[in-house]
Design a protein around this motif. Sequence first.
Motif, PDB file in Angstrom:
ATOM      1  N   LEU A 201       0.657  -1.193   0.041  1.00 21.44           N
ATOM      2  CA  LEU A 201      -0.360   0.043  -0.422  1.00 21.44           C
ATOM      3  C   LEU A 201       0.763   1.078   0.085  1.00 21.44           C
ATOM      4  O   LEU A 201       0.552   2.509  -0.258  1.00 21.44           O
ATOM      5  CB  LEU A 201      -1.167  -0.004   1.290  1.00 21.44           C
ATOM      6  N   TYR A 202       2.287   1.120   0.280  1.00 24.48           N
ATOM      7  CA  TYR A 202       2.966   2.101   0.506  1.00 24.48           C
ATOM      8  C   TYR A 202       3.560   2.755  -0.819  1.00 24.48           C
ATOM      9  O   TYR A 202       3.563   2.150  -1.830  1.00 24.48           O
ATOM     10  CB  TYR A 202       4.474   1.759   0.684  1.00 24.48           C
ATOM     11  N   PRO A 203       3.346   4.407  -1.148  1.00 24.97           N
ATOM     12  CA  PRO A 203       3.832   4.581  -2.514  1.00 24.97           C
ATOM     13  C   PRO A 203       5.031   3.980  -2.957  1.00 24.97           C
ATOM     14  O   PRO A 203       6.250   3.747  -2.422  1.00 24.97           O
ATOM     15  CB  PRO A 203       3.749   6.405  -1.917  1.00 24.97           C
ATOM     16  N   GLU A 204       5.544   3.546  -4.063  1.00 24.79           N
ATOM     17  CA  GLU A 204       7.070   3.491  -5.002  1.00 24.79           C
ATOM     18  C   GLU A 204       8.256   4.625  -4.596  1.00 24.79           C
ATOM     19  O   GLU A 204       7.219   5.669  -4.729  1.00 24.79           O
ATOM     20  CB  GLU A 204       6.590   3.274  -6.294  1.00 24.79           C
ATOM     21  N   VAL A 205       8.745   3.949  -4.620  1.00 24.39           N
ATOM     22  CA  VAL A 205      10.474   5.208  -4.175  1.00 24.39           C
ATOM     23  C   VAL A 205      10.943   4.895  -5.168  1.00 24.39           C
ATOM     24  O   VAL A 205      11.549   3.315  -5.395  1.00 24.39           O
ATOM     25  CB  VAL A 205      10.925   4.914  -2.966  1.00 24.39           C
ATOM     26  N   ASP A 206      12.214   5.500  -5.220  1.00 27.36           N
ATOM     27  CA  ASP A 206      13.706   5.168  -6.410  1.00 27.36           C
ATOM     28  C   ASP A 206      14.684   4.026  -5.372  1.00 27.36           C
ATOM     29  O   ASP A 206      14.076   3.850  -4.393  1.00 27.36           O
ATOM     30  CB  ASP A 206      14.337   6.535  -6.625  1.00 27.36           C
TER      31      ASP A 206
ATOM     32  N   TYR B 219      -0.798   3.902  13.852  1.00 27.45           N
ATOM     33  CA  TYR B 219      -1.610   4.614  13.618  1.00 27.45           C
ATOM     34  C   TYR B 219      -1.116   6.024  12.507  1.00 27.45           C
ATOM     35  O   TYR B 219      -1.997   6.122  11.574  1.00 27.45           O
ATOM     36  CB  TYR B 219      -1.299   5.994  15.127  1.00 27.45           C
ATOM     37  N   TYR B 220       0.199   5.983  13.081  1.00 25.71           N
ATOM     38  CA  TYR B 220       0.319   7.194  11.663  1.00 25.71           C
ATOM     39  C   TYR B 220       0.313   6.505  10.650  1.00 25.71           C
ATOM     40  O   TYR B 220       0.533   6.855   9.260  1.00 25.71           O
ATOM     41  CB  TYR B 220       1.484   7.759  12.231  1.00 25.71           C
ATOM     42  N   THR B 221       1.089   5.302  10.358  1.00 30.45           N
ATOM     43  CA  THR B 221       1.222   4.611   9.199  1.00 30.45           C
ATOM     44  C   THR B 221       0.065   4.656   8.539  1.00 30.45           C
ATOM     45  O   THR B 221      -0.027   4.952   7.087  1.00 30.45           O
ATOM     46  CB  THR B 221       1.837   2.718   9.159  1.00 30.45           C
ATOM     47  N   ASN B 222      -1.438   4.134   8.466  1.00 34.26           N
ATOM     48  CA  ASN B 222      -2.776   4.674   8.780  1.00 34.26           C
ATOM     49  C   ASN B 222      -3.134   5.233   7.975  1.00 34.26           C
ATOM     50  O   ASN B 222      -3.917   5.799   7.257  1.00 34.26           O
ATOM     51  CB  ASN B 222      -3.662   3.817   9.627  1.00 34.26           C
ATOM     52  N   ILE B 223      -3.016   6.821   8.275  1.00 30.23           N
ATOM     53  CA  ILE B 223      -2.864   7.978   8.242  1.00 30.23           C
ATOM     54  C   ILE B 223      -1.971   8.558   7.025  1.00 30.23           C
ATOM     55  O   ILE B 223      -2.600   8.578   5.788  1.00 30.23           O
ATOM     56  CB  ILE B 223      -2.338   9.281   9.148  1.00 30.23           C
ATOM     57  N   PHE B 224      -0.864   7.758   7.005  1.00 32.72           N
ATOM     58  CA  PHE B 224       0.142   8.170   6.203  1.00 32.72           C
ATOM     59  C   PHE B 224      -0.952   6.779   4.519  1.00 32.72           C
ATOM     60  O   PHE B 224      -0.287   8.113   4.039  1.00 32.72           O
ATOM     61  CB  PHE B 224       1.772   7.693   5.680  1.00 32.72           C
ATOM     62  N   LEU B 225      -0.750   6.340   4.637  1.00 34.13           N
ATOM     63  CA  LEU B 225      -1.336   4.926   3.501  1.00 34.13           C
ATOM     64  C   LEU B 225      -2.748   5.261   2.467  1.00 34.13           C
ATOM     65  O   LEU B 225      -2.594   5.416   1.829  1.00 34.13           O
ATOM     66  CB  LEU B 225      -1.280   3.806   3.796  1.00 34.13           C
TER      67      LEU B 225
ATOM     68  N   ILE C 238       2.497  14.720   4.391  1.00 34.75           N
ATOM     69  CA  ILE C 238       2.903  14.779   5.062  1.00 34.75           C
ATOM     70  C   ILE C 238       4.057  13.931   3.583  1.00 34.75           C
ATOM     71  O   ILE C 238       3.454  13.407   2.941  1.00 34.75           O
ATOM     72  CB  ILE C 238       2.331  13.285   5.770  1.00 34.75           C
ATOM     73  N   GLU C 239       4.896  13.717   4.268  1.00 34.44           N
ATOM     74  CA  GLU C 239       5.884  13.427   3.420  1.00 34.44           C
ATOM     75  C   GLU C 239       6.942  12.303   3.937  1.00 34.44           C
ATOM     76  O   GLU C 239       7.500  12.330   5.412  1.00 34.44           O
ATOM     77  CB  GLU C 239       6.564  14.412   2.448  1.00 34.44           C
ATOM     78  N   LEU C 240       7.649  11.645   3.366  1.00 33.60           N
ATOM     79  CA  LEU C 240       8.617  10.679   4.138  1.00 33.60           C
ATOM     80  C   LEU C 240      10.211  11.612   4.251  1.00 33.60           C
ATOM     81  O   LEU C 240      10.619  11.332   2.551  1.00 33.60           O
ATOM     82  CB  LEU C 240       8.435   9.086   3.285  1.00 33.60           C
ATOM     83  N   ASP C 241      11.103  11.182   4.767  1.00 36.38           N
ATOM     84  CA  ASP C 241      12.068  11.156   4.869  1.00 36.38           C
ATOM     85  C   ASP C 241      12.699  10.408   3.949  1.00 36.38           C
ATOM     86  O   ASP C 241      13.622   9.738   5.069  1.00 36.38           O
ATOM     87  CB  ASP C 241      13.316  12.200   5.720  1.00 36.38           C
ATOM     88  N   LYS C 242      12.982   9.795   2.290  1.00 36.73           N
ATOM     89  CA  LYS C 242      13.647   8.414   1.904  1.00 36.73           C
ATOM     90  C   LYS C 242      15.023   9.119   2.094  1.00 36.73           C
ATOM     91  O   LYS C 242      15.709   7.606   2.243  1.00 36.73           O
ATOM     92  CB  LYS C 242      13.103   8.441   1.168  1.00 36.73           C
ATOM     93  N   THR C 243      15.784   9.895   2.338  1.00 37.35           N
ATOM     94  CA  THR C 243      16.987   9.464   2.096  1.00 37.35           C
ATOM     95  C   THR C 243      17.844  10.284   2.793  1.00 37.35           C
ATOM     96  O   THR C 243      18.920  10.661   3.137  1.00 37.35           O
ATOM     97  CB  THR C 243      17.679  10.491   0.481  1.00 37.35           C
ATOM     98  N   SER C 244      17.264   9.891   4.330  1.00 40.38           N
ATOM     99  CA  SER C 244      17.733  10.467   5.411  1.00 40.38           C
ATOM    100  C   SER C 244      18.212  12.213   5.648  1.00 40.38           C
ATOM    101  O   SER C 244      19.857  12.154   5.625  1.00 40.38           O
ATOM    102  CB  SER C 244      19.215   9.168   6.079  1.00 40.38           C
ATOM    103  N   ARG C 245      17.876  12.837   5.409  1.00 39.13           N
ATOM    104  CA  ARG C 245      18.343  14.306   5.263  1.00 39.13           C
ATOM    105  C   ARG C 245      18.628  14.917   6.028  1.00 39.13           C
ATOM    106  O   ARG C 245      19.155  15.180   7.108  1.00 39.13           O
ATOM    107  CB  ARG C 245      16.990  14.887   4.455  1.00 39.13           C
TER     108      ARG C 245
END
Length: 218
Positions: free
Chosen positions: A35-40, A77-83, A93-100
């Motif tokens: 269910l998660y959005p695809e990432v690079d 809880y936060y996962t269900n909101i994000f999905l 909401i956005e994820l810090d996918k590259t540890s910035r």
Amino acid sequence: MQSVDKLLEEYEKFKSKVIFSAEEFCWPQPSLQSLYPEVDSGEKRYLNSGGFIGPASNLIKIINHAPIKDDDDDQLYYTNIFLDSTLRTLYDIELDKTSRIFQNLNGAFSDVELHFNDETGYLFNKIFSTTPIIAHGNGPIKVEFNSLSNYLAYSWSPTKNCQHCNEDNIEFQDISVSLLIDKKSQVAVFFQIGSYGKRADNCCIFSQYLLLGNGLLL
């Protein structure tokens, strides 16, 4: 690990207002992976609630979105909101996918190197060539995280050495040492009275096992 100004500078580069840290594990429900959005390729895909940042107005709305019990899982809880794509857009909401900003260490300990400047140690993520500002010792990585903590957050640097060693020290006139040994082990423990520059006038050792010279064989 770095200044608040650096944190805000990096935060403002994101397109969204609320940023959650990300990791490579879909926890606590692996069944939600699809269910998660695809990432690079190589980017961290899954939300980790151990670190997030955003305007108070947005965070209050997220926290109050639905009732949550004391024993519920906050990350779920936060996962269900994000999905939920509608809620993800609503709360921006956005994820810090590259540890910035956020570096989750569980499953990624080999991704980072400990670097130093004149003031402090800091982490360098060699996968993304980023310098994360906040480190999170999530999951079973506590021992390694504790080791790193000796050098991060202005604790130690090659030029200043230990920056906390002279803070709030207490001077003792006399030192009393008591050692109670109640079980055997394979560890040899050695100690030397006065090794810290103070004299231990009162030293009491009780053991039913073997005492060897200046040390104890337990």
